[in-house]
Design a protein around this motif. Structure first.
Motif, PDB file in Angstrom:
ATOM      1  N   ALA A  78       0.848  -1.116   0.007  1.00 19.04           N
ATOM      2  CA  ALA A  78      -0.053   0.005  -0.125  1.00 19.04           C
ATOM      3  C   ALA A  78       0.951   1.213   0.166  1.00 19.04           C
ATOM      4  O   ALA A  78       1.954   1.272   0.581  1.00 19.04           O
ATOM      5  CB  ALA A  78      -0.809  -0.058   1.307  1.00 19.04           C
ATOM      6  N   SER A 129       2.397   4.996   1.101  1.00 19.57           N
ATOM      7  CA  SER A 129       2.641   5.658   2.400  1.00 19.57           C
ATOM      8  C   SER A 129       1.364   6.812   2.393  1.00 19.57           C
ATOM      9  O   SER A 129       1.199   7.434   1.386  1.00 19.57           O
ATOM     10  CB  SER A 129       3.828   6.170   2.559  1.00 19.57           C
ATOM     11  OG  SER A 129       3.790   7.204   3.353  1.00 19.57           O
ATOM     12  N   PRO A 130       0.646   6.835   3.540  1.00 12.50           N
ATOM     13  CA  PRO A 130      -0.168   7.892   3.972  1.00 12.50           C
ATOM     14  C   PRO A 130       0.484   9.162   3.804  1.00 12.50           C
ATOM     15  O   PRO A 130      -0.234  10.404   3.410  1.00 12.50           O
ATOM     16  CB  PRO A 130      -0.722   7.579   4.969  1.00 12.50           C
ATOM     17  CG  PRO A 130       0.200   6.879   5.728  1.00 12.50           C
ATOM     18  CD  PRO A 130       0.871   5.945   4.909  1.00 12.50           C
ATOM     19  N   ARG A 184      -9.247  10.160   5.747  1.00 13.65           N
ATOM     20  CA  ARG A 184      -8.920   8.584   5.691  1.00 13.65           C
ATOM     21  C   ARG A 184      -7.253   8.564   5.923  1.00 13.65           C
ATOM     22  O   ARG A 184      -6.753   7.932   6.553  1.00 13.65           O
ATOM     23  CB  ARG A 184      -9.476   7.707   4.468  1.00 13.65           C
ATOM     24  CG  ARG A 184     -10.726   7.282   4.624  1.00 13.65           C
ATOM     25  CD  ARG A 184     -11.129   6.651   3.493  1.00 13.65           C
ATOM     26  NE  ARG A 184     -11.279   7.043   2.297  1.00 13.65           N
ATOM     27  CZ  ARG A 184     -12.238   7.693   1.972  1.00 13.65           C
ATOM     28  NH1 ARG A 184     -13.442   7.989   2.556  1.00 13.65           N
ATOM     29  NH2 ARG A 184     -12.134   8.378   0.689  1.00 13.65           N
ATOM     30  N   ARG A 185      -6.889   9.521   5.191  1.00  6.64           N
ATOM     31  CA  ARG A 185      -5.181   9.661   5.107  1.00  6.64           C
ATOM     32  C   ARG A 185      -4.775   9.967   6.327  1.00  6.64           C
ATOM     33  O   ARG A 185      -3.745   9.609   7.007  1.00  6.64           O
ATOM     34  CB  ARG A 185      -4.793  10.615   4.123  1.00  6.64           C
ATOM     35  CG  ARG A 185      -5.040  10.109   2.644  1.00  6.64           C
ATOM     36  CD  ARG A 185      -4.007  10.543   1.441  1.00  6.64           C
ATOM     37  NE  ARG A 185      -3.979  11.972   1.713  1.00  6.64           N
ATOM     38  CZ  ARG A 185      -4.878  12.882   1.055  1.00  6.64           C
ATOM     39  NH1 ARG A 185      -5.943  12.070   0.247  1.00  6.64           N
ATOM     40  NH2 ARG A 185      -4.953  14.200   0.733  1.00  6.64           N
ATOM     41  N   GLU A 243      -6.089   9.407   9.257  1.00  2.00           N
ATOM     42  CA  GLU A 243      -6.399   8.366  10.265  1.00  2.00           C
ATOM     43  C   GLU A 243      -5.306   7.407   9.913  1.00  2.00           C
ATOM     44  O   GLU A 243      -4.946   6.712  10.813  1.00  2.00           O
ATOM     45  CB  GLU A 243      -7.930   7.533   9.878  1.00  2.00           C
ATOM     46  CG  GLU A 243      -8.844   8.611  10.447  1.00  2.00           C
ATOM     47  CD  GLU A 243     -10.320   7.775   9.788  1.00  2.00           C
ATOM     48  OE1 GLU A 243     -10.042   7.085   9.156  1.00  2.00           O
ATOM     49  OE2 GLU A 243     -11.248   8.432   9.994  1.00  2.00           O
ATOM     50  N   ASP A 244      -4.872   7.000   8.638  1.00  2.00           N
ATOM     51  CA  ASP A 244      -3.637   6.382   8.349  1.00  2.00           C
ATOM     52  C   ASP A 244      -2.342   6.951   9.335  1.00  2.00           C
ATOM     53  O   ASP A 244      -1.504   6.086   9.734  1.00  2.00           O
ATOM     54  CB  ASP A 244      -3.313   6.164   6.796  1.00  2.00           C
ATOM     55  CG  ASP A 244      -4.361   5.284   6.081  1.00  2.00           C
ATOM     56  OD1 ASP A 244      -5.176   4.567   6.837  1.00  2.00           O
ATOM     57  OD2 ASP A 244      -4.277   5.358   4.954  1.00  2.00           O
ATOM     58  N   ILE A 245      -2.187   8.035   9.266  1.00  2.00           N
ATOM     59  CA  ILE A 245      -1.012   8.733   9.951  1.00  2.00           C
ATOM     60  C   ILE A 245      -1.253   8.696  11.420  1.00  2.00           C
ATOM     61  O   ILE A 245      -0.330   8.304  12.147  1.00  2.00           O
ATOM     62  CB  ILE A 245      -0.955  10.241   9.472  1.00  2.00           C
ATOM     63  CG1 ILE A 245      -0.730  10.313   8.065  1.00  2.00           C
ATOM     64  CG2 ILE A 245       0.326  10.933  10.261  1.00  2.00           C
ATOM     65  CD1 ILE A 245      -0.761  11.730   7.610  1.00  2.00           C
ATOM     66  N   GLU A 246      -2.384   8.926  12.128  1.00  2.00           N
ATOM     67  CA  GLU A 246      -2.561   8.555  13.302  1.00  2.00           C
ATOM     68  C   GLU A 246      -2.221   7.099  13.756  1.00  2.00           C
ATOM     69  O   GLU A 246      -1.592   6.811  14.843  1.00  2.00           O
ATOM     70  CB  GLU A 246      -4.137   8.561  13.469  1.00  2.00           C
ATOM     71  CG  GLU A 246      -4.780   9.894  13.620  1.00  2.00           C
ATOM     72  CD  GLU A 246      -6.428   9.916  13.711  1.00  2.00           C
ATOM     73  OE1 GLU A 246      -6.939   8.886  13.723  1.00  2.00           O
ATOM     74  OE2 GLU A 246      -6.997  10.972  13.021  1.00  2.00           O
ATOM     75  N   GLY A 247      -2.717   6.153  12.650  1.00  2.00           N
ATOM     76  CA  GLY A 247      -1.961   4.788  13.186  1.00  2.00           C
ATOM     77  C   GLY A 247      -0.765   4.636  13.432  1.00  2.00           C
ATOM     78  O   GLY A 247      -0.113   3.809  14.240  1.00  2.00           O
ATOM     79  N   ARG A 248       0.017   5.310  12.422  1.00  5.86           N
ATOM     80  CA  ARG A 248       1.446   5.214  12.362  1.00  5.86           C
ATOM     81  C   ARG A 248       2.158   5.616  13.706  1.00  5.86           C
ATOM     82  O   ARG A 248       2.845   5.072  14.488  1.00  5.86           O
ATOM     83  CB  ARG A 248       2.029   5.917  11.257  1.00  5.86           C
ATOM     84  CG  ARG A 248       1.835   5.229   9.789  1.00  5.86           C
ATOM     85  CD  ARG A 248       2.592   5.689   8.809  1.00  5.86           C
ATOM     86  NE  ARG A 248       3.990   5.881   8.809  1.00  5.86           N
ATOM     87  CZ  ARG A 248       4.917   6.697   8.217  1.00  5.86           C
ATOM     88  NH1 ARG A 248       4.594   7.312   7.088  1.00  5.86           N
ATOM     89  NH2 ARG A 248       6.308   6.394   8.317  1.00  5.86           N
TER      90      ARG A 248
END
Length: 283
Positions: A3, A5-6, A195-196, A198-203
């Protein structure tokens, strides 16, 4: 295939923003770029009939975009060819494309202009609040993503590698960034950008490296707003500060905290934060 990178690079961010500009406004031509060394370098163009704008570099104070850049506010001309309020350094590009009405919106990051987005029409066109609002929204979203990305990249660069142990200070910085990021994401209307984020939050949440996988029950029943409020509470924010950060009423914040505490079987906000971290819901 892995996938993407965000964290998108500059060119991709601008390309997405210009495409959105063309989609959301009635203008047939959209283009834009970010500022480097005192000039805006146009990197993306949508809808042009010629190649006149290709490679355009607009210097500060020059032309419509140069004014928008230094004044940090939108600038517009209904008849570019006869306008006396701008310099005409870029007539070859703009008139070569046949543009009559041109609208330039600066991209602001922390009060500083980082770039300019343009909308153009081959015929003279009136531009009111209804027509301008989508352009303001797109420029604002691009500015938000640039600001978030720069902050996240700074935090990631300062985080220890797999061989290093994270200091208490670094851990708290990540937790503060996480809370700030959730506050920003809570105000973003664009679904793709949210959504992007949120992806960064996960990282960021994964950087602490000591939280187990969240249990299915907590993951299902703790709402996004409850996590937003807990993330702010985790860095010591008061109910009033949480309300201001997330755009909520203070009574609503109390309600979300109470609900999260009940779901986590915690008698205090601090206990709720601890249990949320153990469940992998917070860094």
């Amino acid at each position: 295939m892995s996938a993407p990178s965000p964290l998108r690079d500059d060119a991709t961010l601008v390309s997405h923003a210009v495409a959105e500009l063309a989609r959301r406004t009635h203008f047939p031509v959209a283009f834009g770029g970010l500022e480097h060394d005192g000039a805006v370098h146009v990197t993306t163009i949508v809808g042009a009939r010629t190649r006149s704008i290709d490679g355009l570099v607009v210097h500060a104070t020059r032309g419509l975009g140069g004014r928008a850049l230094v004044e940090r506010r939108p600038r517009m001309t209904l008849d570019y060819r006869t306008s006396r309020s701008i310099t005409h350094d870029y007539d070859r590009a703009i008139l070569g494309e046949g543009i009559a009405t041109l609208f330039a919106v600066p991209v602001l990051v922390g009060g500083a202009a980082r770039g300019v987005l343009y909308c153009g029409s081959w015929a003279q066109a009136q531009v009111g609040e209804v027509e301008a609002r989508p352009a303001f929204d797109v420029a604002g979203e691009l500015g938000t993503e640039l600001r978030v990305r720069a902050e996240v990249e700074r935090r990631l660069a300062n985080a220890p590698g797999p061989e290093g142990r994270m200091s208490v200070g670094a851990r708290e910085e990540i937790r503060e960034s996480y809370a700030q990021l959730r506050g920003i994401a809570a105000t973003v209307g664009d679904g793709d950008l949210r959504r992007r984020l949120e992806d960064i939050e996960g990282r960021l949440a994964a950087l602490t490296g000591d939280a187990p996988t969240a249990s299915a029950d907590v993951d299902i029943h703790l709402s996004r707003r409850e996590v937003d409020v807990l993330a702010c509470a985790a860095v010591g924010s008061t109910n009033g500060e949480i309300a201001a950060s997330l755009g909520l009423r203070e009574t609503t914040v109390k309600s979300y905290l109470a609900s999260a505490m009940a779901k986590l079987d915690a008698s205090t906000r601090h206990a709720a934060v601890t249990r949320a971290r153990r469940a992998g819901l917070l860094p």
